[in-house]
Design a protein around this motif. Structure first.
Motif, PDB file in Angstrom:
ATOM      1  N   ASP A 109       0.678  -1.206  -0.072  1.00 33.40           N
ATOM      2  CA  ASP A 109       0.026   0.037   0.125  1.00 33.40           C
ATOM      3  C   ASP A 109       0.964   1.232   0.043  1.00 33.40           C
ATOM      4  O   ASP A 109       0.432   2.288  -0.426  1.00 33.40           O
ATOM      5  N   HIS A 110       2.047   1.066   0.330  1.00 28.90           N
ATOM      6  CA  HIS A 110       3.092   2.339   0.228  1.00 28.90           C
ATOM      7  C   HIS A 110       4.081   2.505  -0.843  1.00 28.90           C
ATOM      8  O   HIS A 110       4.671   3.378  -0.765  1.00 28.90           O
ATOM      9  N   THR A 111       4.103   1.481  -1.479  1.00 30.78           N
ATOM     10  CA  THR A 111       4.931   1.605  -2.798  1.00 30.78           C
ATOM     11  C   THR A 111       4.135   1.254  -4.120  1.00 30.78           C
ATOM     12  O   THR A 111       2.996   0.446  -4.149  1.00 30.78           O
ATOM     13  N   ILE A 112       4.701   1.824  -5.103  1.00 31.09           N
ATOM     14  CA  ILE A 112       4.236   1.683  -6.566  1.00 31.09           C
ATOM     15  C   ILE A 112       5.432   1.326  -7.601  1.00 31.09           C
ATOM     16  O   ILE A 112       6.469   2.149  -7.373  1.00 31.09           O
ATOM     17  N   THR A 113       5.460   0.498  -8.139  1.00 32.90           N
ATOM     18  CA  THR A 113       6.574  -0.016  -9.260  1.00 32.90           C
ATOM     19  C   THR A 113       5.930   0.341 -10.734  1.00 32.90           C
ATOM     20  O   THR A 113       4.899  -0.069 -10.952  1.00 32.90           O
ATOM     21  N   LEU A 114       6.537   1.340 -11.123  1.00 31.51           N
ATOM     22  CA  LEU A 114       6.252   2.156 -12.300  1.00 31.51           C
ATOM     23  C   LEU A 114       6.741   1.019 -13.505  1.00 31.51           C
ATOM     24  O   LEU A 114       7.873   0.743 -13.441  1.00 31.51           O
ATOM     25  N   ARG A 115       6.092   0.814 -14.302  1.00 28.20           N
ATOM     26  CA  ARG A 115       6.408   0.042 -15.626  1.00 28.20           C
ATOM     27  C   ARG A 115       5.951   0.600 -16.940  1.00 28.20           C
ATOM     28  O   ARG A 115       4.761   1.021 -16.985  1.00 28.20           O
ATOM     29  N   GLN A 116       6.948   0.991 -17.936  1.00 27.16           N
ATOM     30  CA  GLN A 116       6.675   1.702 -19.012  1.00 27.16           C
ATOM     31  C   GLN A 116       5.415   1.121 -20.034  1.00 27.16           C
ATOM     32  O   GLN A 116       5.172  -0.207 -20.058  1.00 27.16           O
ATOM     33  N   GLY A 117       4.502   2.010 -20.045  1.00 26.52           N
ATOM     34  CA  GLY A 117       3.221   1.648 -20.878  1.00 26.52           C
ATOM     35  C   GLY A 117       2.224   0.826 -19.890  1.00 26.52           C
ATOM     36  O   GLY A 117       1.171   0.514 -20.665  1.00 26.52           O
ATOM     37  N   GLU A 118       2.502   0.616 -18.719  1.00 31.63           N
ATOM     38  CA  GLU A 118       1.375   0.092 -18.010  1.00 31.63           C
ATOM     39  C   GLU A 118       0.447   1.009 -17.060  1.00 31.63           C
ATOM     40  O   GLU A 118       0.977   2.235 -16.784  1.00 31.63           O
ATOM     41  N   LYS A 119      -0.577   0.682 -16.611  1.00 31.93           N
ATOM     42  CA  LYS A 119      -1.415   1.543 -15.726  1.00 31.93           C
ATOM     43  C   LYS A 119      -0.495   1.580 -14.264  1.00 31.93           C
ATOM     44  O   LYS A 119      -0.040   0.812 -14.005  1.00 31.93           O
ATOM     45  N   MET A 120      -0.743   2.613 -13.758  1.00 32.97           N
ATOM     46  CA  MET A 120      -0.053   2.970 -12.398  1.00 32.97           C
ATOM     47  C   MET A 120      -0.937   2.349 -11.277  1.00 32.97           C
ATOM     48  O   MET A 120      -1.805   3.092 -10.672  1.00 32.97           O
ATOM     49  N   LEU A 121      -0.914   0.943 -11.067  1.00 35.76           N
ATOM     50  CA  LEU A 121      -1.585   0.316 -10.149  1.00 35.76           C
ATOM     51  C   LEU A 121      -0.707  -0.064  -9.118  1.00 35.76           C
ATOM     52  O   LEU A 121       0.532  -0.313  -9.146  1.00 35.76           O
ATOM     53  N   PHE A 122      -1.245  -0.267  -7.663  1.00 28.97           N
ATOM     54  CA  PHE A 122      -0.688  -0.790  -6.608  1.00 28.97           C
ATOM     55  C   PHE A 122      -1.463  -1.413  -5.830  1.00 28.97           C
ATOM     56  O   PHE A 122      -2.839  -1.431  -5.934  1.00 28.97           O
TER      57      PHE A 122
ATOM     58  N   ASN B 202      -3.712  -6.308  -4.369  1.00 24.99           N
ATOM     59  CA  ASN B 202      -4.516  -6.984  -5.293  1.00 24.99           C
ATOM     60  C   ASN B 202      -4.724  -5.924  -6.623  1.00 24.99           C
ATOM     61  O   ASN B 202      -5.508  -6.246  -7.395  1.00 24.99           O
ATOM     62  N   MET B 203      -3.957  -5.117  -6.527  1.00 26.69           N
ATOM     63  CA  MET B 203      -3.654  -3.874  -7.650  1.00 26.69           C
ATOM     64  C   MET B 203      -4.888  -3.497  -7.795  1.00 26.69           C
ATOM     65  O   MET B 203      -5.633  -3.159  -8.942  1.00 26.69           O
ATOM     66  N   GLU B 204      -5.575  -3.116  -6.716  1.00 26.05           N
ATOM     67  CA  GLU B 204      -7.126  -2.649  -6.670  1.00 26.05           C
ATOM     68  C   GLU B 204      -6.961  -0.999  -6.467  1.00 26.05           C
ATOM     69  O   GLU B 204      -8.054  -0.389  -6.491  1.00 26.05           O
ATOM     70  N   LYS B 205      -5.614  -0.340  -6.139  1.00 27.49           N
ATOM     71  CA  LYS B 205      -5.650   0.897  -6.448  1.00 27.49           C
ATOM     72  C   LYS B 205      -4.920   1.638  -7.383  1.00 27.49           C
ATOM     73  O   LYS B 205      -4.066   0.846  -7.895  1.00 27.49           O
ATOM     74  N   GLY B 206      -4.926   2.810  -7.618  1.00 25.90           N
ATOM     75  CA  GLY B 206      -4.328   3.329  -8.608  1.00 25.90           C
ATOM     76  C   GLY B 206      -4.072   4.987  -8.707  1.00 25.90           C
ATOM     77  O   GLY B 206      -4.715   5.650  -7.876  1.00 25.90           O
ATOM     78  N   LEU B 207      -3.201   5.514  -9.490  1.00 28.21           N
ATOM     79  CA  LEU B 207      -2.998   7.034  -9.462  1.00 28.21           C
ATOM     80  C   LEU B 207      -3.726   7.646 -10.418  1.00 28.21           C
ATOM     81  O   LEU B 207      -3.712   7.123 -11.669  1.00 28.21           O
TER      82      LEU B 207
ATOM     83  N   ASP C 107      -9.581   5.360 -15.696  1.00 26.74           N
ATOM     84  CA  ASP C 107      -9.336   6.734 -14.989  1.00 26.74           C
ATOM     85  C   ASP C 107      -7.823   6.711 -14.469  1.00 26.74           C
ATOM     86  O   ASP C 107      -7.173   7.582 -14.237  1.00 26.74           O
ATOM     87  N   VAL C 108      -7.205   5.625 -14.345  1.00 26.66           N
ATOM     88  CA  VAL C 108      -5.656   5.462 -13.684  1.00 26.66           C
ATOM     89  C   VAL C 108      -4.816   6.057 -14.979  1.00 26.66           C
ATOM     90  O   VAL C 108      -4.936   5.342 -16.130  1.00 26.66           O
ATOM     91  N   LEU C 109      -3.996   6.359 -14.718  1.00 29.63           N
ATOM     92  CA  LEU C 109      -2.716   6.949 -15.634  1.00 29.63           C
ATOM     93  C   LEU C 109      -1.892   5.874 -15.890  1.00 29.63           C
ATOM     94  O   LEU C 109      -1.741   4.736 -15.344  1.00 29.63           O
ATOM     95  N   VAL C 110      -1.489   5.691 -17.260  1.00 30.07           N
ATOM     96  CA  VAL C 110      -0.530   5.124 -17.736  1.00 30.07           C
ATOM     97  C   VAL C 110       0.940   5.685 -17.767  1.00 30.07           C
ATOM     98  O   VAL C 110       1.083   6.818 -18.120  1.00 30.07           O
ATOM     99  N   HIS C 111       2.053   4.988 -17.419  1.00 22.00           N
ATOM    100  CA  HIS C 111       3.353   5.507 -17.146  1.00 22.00           C
ATOM    101  C   HIS C 111       3.852   5.621 -18.473  1.00 22.00           C
ATOM    102  O   HIS C 111       3.956   4.549 -19.336  1.00 22.00           O
ATOM    103  N   ASP C 112       4.656   6.769 -18.975  1.00 20.24           N
ATOM    104  CA  ASP C 112       5.421   6.932 -19.979  1.00 20.24           C
ATOM    105  C   ASP C 112       6.703   7.592 -19.302  1.00 20.24           C
ATOM    106  O   ASP C 112       6.706   8.873 -19.354  1.00 20.24           O
ATOM    107  N   ALA C 113       7.597   6.903 -19.440  1.00 22.63           N
ATOM    108  CA  ALA C 113       8.859   7.401 -18.880  1.00 22.63           C
ATOM    109  C   ALA C 113       9.773   8.137 -19.931  1.00 22.63           C
ATOM    110  O   ALA C 113      10.576   8.930 -19.577  1.00 22.63           O
ATOM    111  N   HIS C 114       9.223   8.073 -21.398  1.00 20.94           N
ATOM    112  CA  HIS C 114      10.034   8.543 -22.558  1.00 20.94           C
ATOM    113  C   HIS C 114       9.741   9.951 -22.992  1.00 20.94           C
ATOM    114  O   HIS C 114      10.181  10.329 -23.824  1.00 20.94           O
ATOM    115  N   THR C 115       8.552  10.389 -22.243  1.00 21.52           N
ATOM    116  CA  THR C 115       8.170  12.004 -22.692  1.00 21.52           C
ATOM    117  C   THR C 115       9.294  12.972 -22.484  1.00 21.52           C
ATOM    118  O   THR C 115       9.733  13.045 -21.434  1.00 21.52           O
ATOM    119  N   LYS C 116       9.444  13.926 -23.487  1.00 22.25           N
ATOM    120  CA  LYS C 116      10.300  15.015 -22.839  1.00 22.25           C
ATOM    121  C   LYS C 116       9.827  15.911 -21.757  1.00 22.25           C
ATOM    122  O   LYS C 116      10.690  16.181 -21.083  1.00 22.25           O
TER     123      LYS C 116
END
Length: 336
Positions: free
Chosen positions: A220-233, A236-241, A262-271
Motif C-alpha cells: 500500500d505504500h509503494t508503486i512499481t512503475l512500468r513503461q506503458g502500464e497502468k499505475m496500479l498498486f 490486489n492491484m486494486e488502487k491506482g494513481l 481513470d488510472v494513468l499510464v506510465h510513460d518514462a520517455h516523454t520530453k
C-alpha cells in the motif's frame, strides 16, 4: 559474443560492511546486472568517493577507483570523456554525493555525461558514525543534531530534475528484482543516469525506510512503475494513481466512481518531465513512493559531443596529436 556470469564481476574479497547492511544486497544485484548487460569487466569502471558505500570498487573484478570525498562524479566524468568506450559507474552515499559532492552531481547531470550514478540513500552519515546528512528528515535526532535537525533535506529526485536530468530511477536495497531492472536500464540509457537506492544503515539509522519496506506495508505504500502500464498498486492491484487538478491522487478502483480507465499510464520517455517530477516526489505517506524507472528520455550526450567536436577540429586543422599540433602551428621557441 562472450556470455558473462555474476561471478565474472566478483574479485573474491569479502565485503567489509556491517552484517545486515543494505550494501551487501546492492553489491550482489550489481554483479547480476553487469552480467545481464554483458559488458566485459575490462571495459567497465566503478568509481567511488568516500563513505561506507564507497568501498564497493574493492569488491569488483573491474577497473575501479576509490577517489576522494565528493569527487567521484568529477573523476567519472574525466574517465568517460577520455575513453567514451568504457562503461562507467559512480557509487556514492547521500553524504558523499549530495553534500561535498553536490556541485559535481548537478553538473554531471546537467552536462548529461554518460555515467551511471548510484546514490545509496540511508539518510545518515554512516562511516563517520551517525551525523545527520543532506537527506535526513527535518527533526532527525543524530549525534550532530541531538535536539533534532532544523533543516529541510535534499530530495535526490528533485536535484536530478532541477539539473535537467533525463534519467531517474529508484529502488530499495532488499528489492532485488527492481534494483536489477533499474541498474540495467540505467546502463542502457545514453547519458547521465541517476539511480537512488534507499538503503538501511543497521547501526546508525536502522528502519528509516521501514514505513514502506516492511512486508505488511509495502503493497500500500509503494508503486512499481512500468513503461506503458497502468499505475496500479495495492495487494490486489486494486488502487491506482489518477490526475487530480495539477496533482496526483490515489484512489481505489470501483469506489467514488473511479474505474480502471481513470488510472494513468506510465510513460518514462516523454520530453516533458512535469508528471515524472510528481511521481518522483511521492514519499510513501499520502501517496505511495515510486519505484522503477521514472524518467528515461534521450538527449545529446556530453562525452559523445566532445568526441565528435574533437574529431571535427582535428580534421579541419589536419592534426591528430599534440605533437602534430605543435609542429603544424610552429608556435614554439627555443631557450638557450
Amino acid at each position: 559474443m562472450k556470455t558473462y556470469t555474476a561471478a565474472d564481476y566478483k574479485n573474491g574479497q569479502n565485503a567489509r560492511w556491517c552484517p545486515g547492511c543494505g550494501d551487501h544486497a546492492i553489491l550482489t544485484v550489481l554483479h547480476k546486472a553487469m552480467a545481464e548487460l554483458g559488458i566485459a569487466p575490462h571495459d567497465t569502471v566503478v568509481i567511488s568517493g568516500i563513505g561506507c558505500s564507497s568501498r564497493l570498487p574493492y569488491y569488483m573484478n573491474t577497473y575501479g577507483m576509490h577517489t576522494i570525498h565528493g569527487r567521484a562524479a568529477a573523476v567519472a566524468t574525466g574517465v568517460k570523456t577520455a575513453n567514451p568506450a568504457l562503461t562507467v559507474w559512480q557509487v556514492s552515499g547521500d553524504g558523499d554525493g549530495l553534500a561535498i559532492g553536490g556541485n559535481h552531481f548537478i553538473h554531471a547531470v546537467r552536462r548529461n555525461v554518460d555515467i551511471n550514478i548510484m546514490i545509496f540513500n540511508n539518510k545518515i552519515y554512516g562511516l563517520t558514525k551517525g551525523q545527520y546528512s543532506p537527506t535526513s528528515d527535518r527533526g532527525t535526532v543524530s549525534k550532530s543534531s541531538p535536539y533534532g535537525t532544523v533543516e529541510d533535506p535534499f530530495i535526490p529526485a528533485e536535484l536530478c530534475f532541477g539539473a535537467r536530468g533525463n534519467f531517474f530511477a529508484r529502488s530499495y536495497d532488499t528489492n532485488l528484482e527492481v534494483s536489477r531492472q533499474v541498474m540495467v536500464a540505467a546502463a542502457r540509457h545514453k547519458g547521465a543516469s541517476v539511480v537512488e537506492i534507499l538503503q538501511n544503515c543497521v547501526i546508525f539509522n536502522n528502519g528509516i525506510h521501514s514505513y514502506f519496506t516492511d512486508k505488511e506495508l509495502r503493497d500500500d505504500h509503494t508503486i512499481t512503475l512500468r513503461q506503458g502500464e497502468k499505475m496500479l498498486f495495492g495487494k490486489n492491484m486494486e488502487k491506482g494513481l489518477v490526475q487530480d487538478g495539477f496533482g496526483l491522487k490515489a484512489v481505489t478502483i470501483g469506489e467514488d466512481g473511479y474505474t480502471l480507465d481513470d488510472v494513468l499510464v506510465h510513460d518514462a520517455h516523454t520530453k516533458e518531465n512535469f508528471l515524472h517530477q510528481q511521481l518522483a516526489m511521492m514519499d510513501g505517506h499520502e501517496l505511495p513512493i515510486a519505484l522503477g524507472v521514472i524518467r528515461d528520455y534521450d538527449a545529446p550526450v556530453y562525452d559523445q559531443e566532445v568526441d565528435r567536436q574533437t574529431r571535427e577540429v582535428q580534421k579541419a586543422h589536419g592534426f591528430t596529436s599534440l605533437r602534430d599540433l605543435v609542429l603544424k602551428t610552429k608556435e614554439t621557441w627555443e631557450i638557450k
